[in-house]
Design a protein around this motif. Structure first.
Motif, PDB file in Angstrom:
ATOM      1  N   ILE A 103     -33.908  -1.925 -37.757  1.00 14.99           N
ATOM      2  CA  ILE A 103     -33.610  -3.355 -37.613  1.00 14.99           C
ATOM      3  C   ILE A 103     -32.201  -3.649 -38.144  1.00 14.99           C
ATOM      4  O   ILE A 103     -31.429  -4.390 -37.522  1.00 14.99           O
ATOM      5  N   ALA A 110     -32.991  -1.805 -48.209  1.00 16.14           N
ATOM      6  CA  ALA A 110     -34.449  -1.621 -48.283  1.00 16.14           C
ATOM      7  C   ALA A 110     -34.880  -0.373 -47.516  1.00 16.14           C
ATOM      8  O   ALA A 110     -35.717   0.416 -47.990  1.00 16.14           O
ATOM      9  N   GLY A 111     -34.318  -0.176 -46.334  1.00 14.85           N
ATOM     10  CA  GLY A 111     -34.692   0.988 -45.518  1.00 14.85           C
ATOM     11  C   GLY A 111     -34.361   2.302 -46.184  1.00 14.85           C
ATOM     12  O   GLY A 111     -35.153   3.255 -46.140  1.00 14.85           O
ATOM     13  N   LEU A 122     -41.898   4.246 -41.537  1.00 14.28           N
ATOM     14  CA  LEU A 122     -41.762   2.833 -41.915  1.00 14.28           C
ATOM     15  C   LEU A 122     -40.324   2.546 -42.364  1.00 14.28           C
ATOM     16  O   LEU A 122     -39.724   1.540 -41.969  1.00 14.28           O
ATOM     17  N   GLY A 123     -39.784   3.444 -43.197  1.00 13.34           N
ATOM     18  CA  GLY A 123     -38.398   3.281 -43.643  1.00 13.34           C
ATOM     19  C   GLY A 123     -37.421   3.347 -42.483  1.00 13.34           C
ATOM     20  O   GLY A 123     -36.429   2.609 -42.440  1.00 13.34           O
ATOM     21  N   VAL A 133     -37.474  -0.074 -40.726  1.00 16.51           N
ATOM     22  CA  VAL A 133     -36.684  -1.096 -41.430  1.00 16.51           C
ATOM     23  C   VAL A 133     -35.189  -0.845 -41.209  1.00 16.51           C
ATOM     24  O   VAL A 133     -34.417  -1.768 -40.889  1.00 16.51           O
ATOM     25  N   THR A 134     -34.775   0.416 -41.341  1.00 15.54           N
ATOM     26  CA  THR A 134     -33.361   0.763 -41.142  1.00 15.54           C
ATOM     27  C   THR A 134     -32.932   0.460 -39.707  1.00 15.54           C
ATOM     28  O   THR A 134     -31.799   0.000 -39.467  1.00 15.54           O
ATOM     29  N   TYR A 157     -36.221   0.930 -32.523  1.00  8.55           N
ATOM     30  CA  TYR A 157     -36.484  -0.071 -33.560  1.00  8.55           C
ATOM     31  C   TYR A 157     -35.328  -1.069 -33.656  1.00  8.55           C
ATOM     32  O   TYR A 157     -35.529  -2.259 -33.945  1.00  8.55           O
ATOM     33  N   ILE A 179     -31.095  -5.313 -45.385  1.00 11.90           N
ATOM     34  CA  ILE A 179     -32.081  -4.524 -44.634  1.00 11.90           C
ATOM     35  C   ILE A 179     -31.780  -3.030 -44.778  1.00 11.90           C
ATOM     36  O   ILE A 179     -32.682  -2.212 -44.969  1.00 11.90           O
TER      37      ILE A 179
END
Length: 533
Positions: A137, A114-115, A130-131, A134-135, A84, A111
């Motif tokens: 990225i 949020a993750g 999903l988390g 995000v992490t 990711y 980012i």
């Protein structure tokens, strides 16, 4: 006429002033505390990266029990963050050229925040993934931007030391992740892993605020045509006024800006620089020196991860279980020792990198890793066949620690230091993105295959395989990487050009000697023919 005591005093004063040691010893400039503070703050972004990767080593034990997922799902969950992160690392180069190095670090912190929230509050495996996405990225952004910013800000005298800071804080983040695992492990199973992951949302808030107080990279400012701002930053981050002026001249030469351009209005051609044509120069039509630089940067990142370090970081509880530690709590306690060793020895690297040099530390690191992996594989093989031999289990645990320490003293920080500093300024952001992408791909391959690999070829066979890869890495370093200690960033392309030209000359000499030899053979053969006739 001076009295004898006065004559003696004068002679002593003359001896003191004319001491050869004082005359020849160059006075070192004082360390630039402002540059060090900025590098420290920028590198703290890497704490989030280390934490989010390492915390999964303990959290996965309780996620598997709480969410009832399989070994394969855990393997994917733990390792997929590295794949990711490719999105973040490839986007980070263009983003940092567009909005600047500083705001890119703020974006990375947002980012991560949020993750961590998504992972900690996830009701099921899908939301957890999903988390992790995000992490991942955020990991890609942080891996690329922290070394680039620190490299561009630092004076040459301490660049190696300061550019090692991101790896120091990655290891500090790894240690915090292991400590969080151990601290929350005794809580109820539906709560402990969530708190482990949610704790990662706290640092990004403070780090983003701190980064906003820092200056922008002087090299990025020049790329945007903001010379006046760049001069102010260089004057604060250089060891002397002369060095600040020389750094500005070097940056301008690298970007093709004439020396008589001294203010913002006189450089309109770089104001909208955003990396166009860079990929073409990096990949499609590189010069021989750029090609060698790219191979050196990408090769070093490849071998850093292919030697298996992230398997130890993510799966050390499983390795310790194989070595004979059966309790979850005890194995998590042992992982704290791994984190401590990595953090302690990366500090040793920071101390020596500008004294010993990059190349020597990398070769010493490789040797330590190879020996540790061979002994680790052998001791785990003994444990498999003779479980009653406790010394083999103890030796396995010890060599995990020596492997982590050997990695931290060289490969860990210096892959980022070296690959950041050898890339030319015009190619640095995208080149660093490529290096980060290679690093993350290999980390993903290693971490997503470790469980399957040790089930297929045994855990000892897996570490023997890593030892073979580390050996190839040592050969690559020895033959391909020149020393860069003490050189200005703008000199790197010249250094690699000289090496490339030297190889070309050597090849030409070999071709010439072969041609001369063939000519002599032909002449001798002609003379023999004449004699025969």
């Amino acid at each position: 006429m001076a009295s004898p005591p006065q004559t003696k005093a004068i002679a002593m004063n003359i001896e003191k002033t004319n001491s050869p040691a004082e005359a020849t010893m160059p006075k070192k400039p004082p360390r630039n505390k402002y540059a060090i503070a900025c590098a420290l703050l920028a590198s703290m972004t890497s704490v989030l990266l280390g934490y989010d990767i390492a915390v999964m080593s303990g959290a996965q034990i309780y996620i598997q029990k709480n969410l009832h997922v399989t070994d394969t799902q855990i393997e994917i969950l733990a390792g997929i963050i590295n794949l990711y992160s490719l999105i973040g690392s490839l986007a980070a180069g263009r983003t940092s050229d567009w909005i600047g190095r500083r705001y890119t670090m703020v974006l990375a912190a947002a980012i991560f925040f949020a993750g961590a929230l998504i992972m900690g509050l996830a009701p099921n495996y899908a939301i957890l993934m999903l988390g992790r996405f995000v992490t991942g990225i955020g990991v890609g952004y942080a891996l690329m931007i922290a070394p680039v910013f620190t490299t561009e800000l630092s004076p040459a005298s301490v660049r190696g030391c300061l550019t090692s800071f991101p790896e120091v804080f990655i290891n500090f983040g790894v240690l915090l992740g292991y400590v969080a695992n151990f601290a929350f492990s005794k809580l109820p199973i539906n709560l402990n892993w969530r708190l482990m992951l949610l704790a990662g949302a706290i640092p990004p808030v403070f780090l983003a605020a701190g980064v906003l107080a820092m200056p922008e990279s002087p090299r990025w400012l020049v790329m945007q045509g903001r010379l006046n701002e760049a001069k102010r930053v260089l004057s604060k981050t250089s060891d002397s006024t002369e060095e600040a002026e020389q750094r500005l001249i070097d940056i301008k030469h690298t970007l093709g800006i004439p020396d008589d351009c001294t203010d913002d209005e006189s450089v309109p051609m770089v104001k909208r620089s955003s990396g166009q044509g860079v990929w073409k120069e990096l990949l499609i039509r590189p010069t021989p020196s750029v090609r060698r630089i790219v191979i050196a940067a990408l090769g070093l990142q490849f071998f850093q991860q292919a030697s298996g370090i992230d398997s130890v970081v993510l799966y050390s509880p499983r390795v310790f279980e194989k070595a004979g530690i059966k309790s979850d709590n005890n194995s998590l306690g042992a992982t704290v020792a791994v984190g401590f060793c990595k953090t302690a020895f990366v500090l040793v690297s920071v101390f020596f990198v500008d004294r010993v040099g990059r190349r020597r530390l990398l070769l010493a690191s490789s040797a330590g890793m190879i020996i540790s992996l061979l002994i680790l594989g052998s001791s785990l093989r003994i444990v498999d066949h003779y479980p009653h031999k406790k010394w083999a289990g103890a030796l396995s645990i010890t060599t995990v620690l020596t492997f982590a320490s050997s990695f931290a003293i060289g490969y860990g920080p210096l892959a980022w230091v070296y690959s950041s500093e050898i890339l030319p300024l015009r190619l640095r952001a995208q080149g660093a993105s490529m290096g980060t992408a290679v690093n993350r791909i290999m980390s993903g391959v290693v971490t997503m295959s470790f469980i399957s690999l040790y089930k297929a070829i045994t855990i000892s066979g897996t570490f023997y395989l890593y030892a073979g890869v580390a050996t190839l890495g040592a050969i690559f370093i020895y033959f391909f990487l020149p020393e860069t200690r003490g050189r200005n960033l703008e000199d790197m392309e010249v250094l690699f050009k000289k090496l490339t030209d030297k190889n070309v000359v050597k090849q030409d000499e070999e071709v010439a000697s072969v041609s001369v030899g063939n000519g002599m053979e032909k002449r001798e053969s002609g003379e023999l023919d004449v004699a025969a006739k």
